[in-house]
Scaffold this active site. Structure first.
Site, short mmCIF file in Angstrom:
data_model
loop_
_atom_site.label_atom_id
_atom_site.label_comp_id
_atom_site.label_asym_id
_atom_site.label_seq_id
_atom_site.Cartn_x
_atom_site.Cartn_y
_atom_site.Cartn_z
N GLN A 1 0.81 -1.30 0.07
CA GLN A 1 -0.20 0.02 0.07
C GLN A 1 0.80 1.16 -0.01
OE1 GLN A 1 -1.95 1.04 3.76
NE2 GLN A 1 -3.84 1.74 2.63
N GLY A 2 0.57 2.17 -1.04
CA GLY A 2 1.27 3.54 -1.04
C GLY A 2 0.40 4.68 -0.65
N TYR A 3 0.31 4.96 0.54
CA TYR A 3 -0.58 5.94 0.90
C TYR A 3 0.23 7.26 1.62
CZ TYR A 3 -5.31 4.14 0.72
OH TYR A 3 -6.47 3.81 0.19
N SER A 4 0.71 7.09 2.69
CA SER A 4 1.62 8.04 3.26
C SER A 4 2.83 8.43 2.41
CB SER A 4 1.96 7.49 4.86
OG SER A 4 1.00 7.38 5.50
N SER B 1 4.42 -1.26 4.16
CA SER B 1 4.72 -2.31 4.48
C SER B 1 5.18 -3.42 3.62
CB SER B 1 3.64 -2.83 5.40
OG SER B 1 3.18 -2.00 6.39
N GLU C 1 -5.36 10.99 17.45
CA GLU C 1 -5.74 12.43 17.49
C GLU C 1 -6.66 12.37 16.24
OE1 GLU C 1 -2.65 11.46 17.99
OE2 GLU C 1 -2.64 12.17 20.25
N GLU D 1 -9.30 -0.73 6.99
CA GLU D 1 -8.07 -0.94 7.64
C GLU D 1 -8.23 -0.50 9.06
OE1 GLU D 1 -5.00 1.89 6.39
OE2 GLU D 1 -3.43 0.56 7.53
#
Lengths: 401, 380
Positions: free
Chosen positions: A131-134, A166, A386, A249
């Protein structure tokens, strides 16, 4: 009902005939599970055999449609299969983000061609996904991501860096979010796209954590050419897809951390209580440190209240009611309980928790210390606590911006 | 165990909530306090509750009850908890009524329990003594043989609704030393019995309570409730049920206090914006919300544990009480802080909830008491 019972009988007979005997009762962990992929590794030859026979029936993804390589089972049948596998104490034949994340997303948002292309390979364990998100500059504020994709004929050319990918070093394909329009509201210029990790220009470097080695990587894209047909849903419509996947997720993380205390239990006592008893003793039948005992009980009771809350949500959903407390709440609470549990494990063992490696510390002590450090990330990954609190305040409580 | 309301239960909850909203706003509780009302609740409303069948919810139809379970009872109590209704529900239905139901003779049930269910008699359970804290077995009140019957001497404190009770169920020692778990017996004593003197107490939460002085009070042999010397186990069983009822009340109270605070955050403006737009307050409200949800799951599980006779019932009672104690106080403390200056004034209702949260916490064992109990029940 009778049909379901027939299915149960047939399933059990088939599992008994086809599951390798060496796998029955095998203790299962993420580490020795089968993740599949072009460079697949198997904990044993029987694990490979197990993937082949189950994948052959589509039972690696039992409830997906058979036309895409799944088992084509109804929800009730898939549940029966899971129950029978649990009864025979069989490990899952295949795990990974193909089955849990991108697969369900493709089923919902993919075109016919995309489903035919990717889903069968996921079911057979041929392709491993990450997964390529952040990004380094887009964490909690995910929508500000900057990895850009510039149109060039039938391709996009992607340049940028993804972080916390990951298992990227072992994956074959990546599903990622890229910026396709820098001139609109940030959420409106994002596209969800699939890329082959073998494409020229993709490089991966692992990230060591405070807990030591980790599955996390940084993934770099240097002018990587990706066909436009790999876009899921619409160009600039990726945020909707991304959010759907994120909710999923979070509930996975909540399930993983809160419901069952990690590790086995003996005589109905959790691993935390067993560990504390080992180091603190139990004079008069109570743990030998009154203050630590009180904190341990608190954690055990929190765990129970949490799992009852998860159950309440499921019972309400089954009864056709609105889902109760949001998944955001479960993510916060489940991870925080897990983090406190890890701290208590380390405190229970006292100075024996200070080992990093080598002599004088046993394996369980070393693992507990690494786990404690790793657990600090639980309230950060998958959306920080948060951010989840913001979501509850806004969507559940209706507090103004 | 199903942690979801059935259609019938939904209906009970809705009816109870509407009834309480119509007949018992918090302003009624305030007026009773301000006028130092000698009864301290409404006998008329109590009679209406009897007619609705509320007083007989957990008792069998043969006694005029509804034969329902703790799950249903909790819904009615929760509705009353929202409005701080001071009617003697806990003492009549939860404590004394339950003791008579579990161990009373047929004659005692017919004379007193059936009358209570019909709304014609008020009952109270006198179990607490000064200094006994949460130990049900620290009983210094003594019952001595006197002819065919018993003569009872002692002092019971904070007897809920003792000031209006027509009859009291009293714990007294019939054998052993003050702290022994054996040797306690329960007696049913009409309030007009010679030697019984009742003195009203004033508590911080304005709930009705009294000291019961017993000075050589004479009762007949048939006043004994349950088996001789076995009252300790009976008390524990009764108080476990009452504890879950109290938790349901606390759940209603915390939900109401939370909603009041949430509304205030959306209305109150400072620096030109609603104070509810400040992240420092939003995050705390989200935390309170989570604690209330976890409390609700715990209370639902505990009520169903009784109804399904789970082997884990005692643990789930302690789970519910520990959680509700902490969560109600958190909700009320945060409420006062967020109402700020006006939260400290007597004029605003949030203070009532803070007082009730503290009183409920210190009734039937606080959170630490129940954590210790959970651990002991779990073998550590």
């Amino acid at each position: 009902m009778a049909e379901l019972e027939d299915f149960r009988r047939e399933t059990r007979a088939w599992l008994e005939a086809n599951a390798p005997e060496s796998l029955v009762g095998m203790p299962f962990s993420e580490l020795d599970g089968t993740w599949g992929g072009r460079r697949a590794q198997f904990a044993s030859a029987d694990m490979k055999l197990w993937l082949d026979v189950m994948g052959g029936r589509g039972w690696t993804a039992a409830s997906w449609p058979a036309e895409y390589g799944g088992g084509g089972l109804s929800k009730a049948e898939a549940k029966v299969l899971a129950q029978e596998m649990a009864a025979l104490r069989l490990p899952p034949p295949l795990i990974g983000f193909g089955l849990t994340m991108i697969g369900p997303t493709l089923l919902r948002f993919g075109t016919e061609e995309q489903k035919n292309e990717h889903l069968p390979k996921i079911c057979r364990g041929e392709i491993r996904w990450c997964q390529g998100y952040s990004e380094p500059g887009a964490g909690s504020d995910l929508a500000s991501l900057q990895a850009k994709a510039v149109r060039d004929g039938d391709d996009f050319i992607i340049t940028g860096t993804k972080v916390w990918t990951s298992y990227a070093d072992q994956s074959d394909w990546i599903f990622c979010l890229v910026r396709t329009d820098p001139d609109v509201v940030k959420q409106a210029g994002i596209t969800f796209i699939l890329a082959d990790m073998a494409s020229p220009g993709v490089s991966v470097s692992p990230i060591p954590l405070i807990s030591g080695k980790s599955p996390f990587c940084e993934t770099h894209f240097e002018a990587v050419r990706v066909p436009v047909k790999n876009v899921i849903s619409e160009i600039n419509g990726g945020w909707t897809v991304a959010k759907a996947l994120l909710g999923h997720e979070r509930s996975m993380i909540a399930d993983a951390f809160g419901v069952s205390p990690r590790g086995g239990t003996r005589g109905g006592r959790s691993r935390l209580v067993e560990t504390a008893a080992q180091y603190l003793g139990e004079p008069g039948g109570v743990l030998g440190d009154a203050i630590l005992r009180d904190e341990i009980v608190q954690n055990e009771m929190d765990t129970r209240a949490f799992s009852l809350t998860v159950q309440r949500g499921r019972d309400a959903a089954k009864a056709g009611q609105q889902p109760g407390p949001e998944t955001s709440m479960l993510k916060i609470y489940g991870t925080e309980i897990n983090m406190r549990r890890n701290e208590l494990m380390v405190r229970a063992a006292g100075p024996q928790s200070l080992g990093w490696e080598g002599p004088g510390f046993d394996e369980a002590e070393l693992v507990a210390t690494r786990d404690w450090l790793r657990s600090r990330g639980n309230s950060i990954e998958g959306g920080t606590s948060e951010i989840q609190l913001n979501i509850i305040a806004k969507r559940v409580l209706g507090l103004p911006d | 165990m199903q942690l979801v309301l059935t259609e019938e239960q939904e209906l009970i909850a809705q009816t109870a909530t509407e009834f309480v909203a119509d007949h018992s706003p918090v302003s009624r509780f305030r007026a009773l306090r301000d006028s130092a009302d000698p009864v301290g609740f409404s006998r008329g409303l109590w009679k209406e509750m009897a007619e609705l069948g509320w007083l007989g919810i957990p008792f069998p139809e043969s006694l005029g009850g509804a034969g329902m379970g703790m799950a249903e009872l909790a819904l009615v109590v929760e509705a009353m908890g929202r409005a701080l209704a001071p009617e003697p529900f806990m003492s009549c239905v939860g404590l004394a009524g339950q003791a008579l139901f579990e161990a009373g003779s047929e004659a005692q049930k017919d004379r007193w329990l059936a009358a209570m269910i019909a709304g014609d008699a008020l009952l109270a359970l006198a179990y607490q003594e000064q200094g006994s804290r949460y130990d049900l077995c620290r009983v210094t009140t003594r019952a001595q043989r006197s002819g065919e019957g018993w003569q009872i001497t002692g002092r019971k404190v904070q007897v809920l609704d003792g000031h209006v009770a027509d009859a009291l169920v009293v714990s007294a020692r019939t054998a052993g030393q003050d702290g022994d778990s054996d040797g306690i017996s329960l007696f049913l004593i009409p309030a007009e019995t010679a030697g019984v003197e009742i003195e009203r107490q004033t508590r911080v939460d304005d709930r009705n309570a009294a000291i019961v002085h017993l000075q050589r009070a004479e009762v007949a042999a048939d006043a004994l409730v349950g088996d001789l010397d076995c009252g300790g186990d009976l008390l524990e069983s009764v108080v476990d049920r009452a504890t879950v009822m109290l938790c349901a009340e606390m759940l209603g109270g915390m939900a109401q206090a939370f909603e009041m605070t949430l509304e205030y955050l959306k209305e109150r403006k400072q620096f030109g914006v609603p104070i509810g737009s400040f992240q420092a307050l939003k995050h705390r409200m989200a935390r309170v919300f989570m604690e209330i949800e976890l409390s609700r799951s715990s209370v639902m599980a505990a009520t169903r544990a009784f109804d399904e006779r789970s082997s884990e019932t005692a643990k789930l009672v302690s789970l519910a009480k520990a959680r509700c104690s902490d969560a109600y106080l958190l909700t009320a403390n945060e409420g006062v802080q967020m109402f700020a200056g006006v939260g400290m004034t007597d004029e605003y209702d949030i203070g009532f909830y803070l007082k009730r949260a503290r009183a409920a916490e210190l009734t039937f064992g606080d959170a630490a008491h129940h954590r210790d109990r959970w651990a002991r029940l779990s073998g550590y």
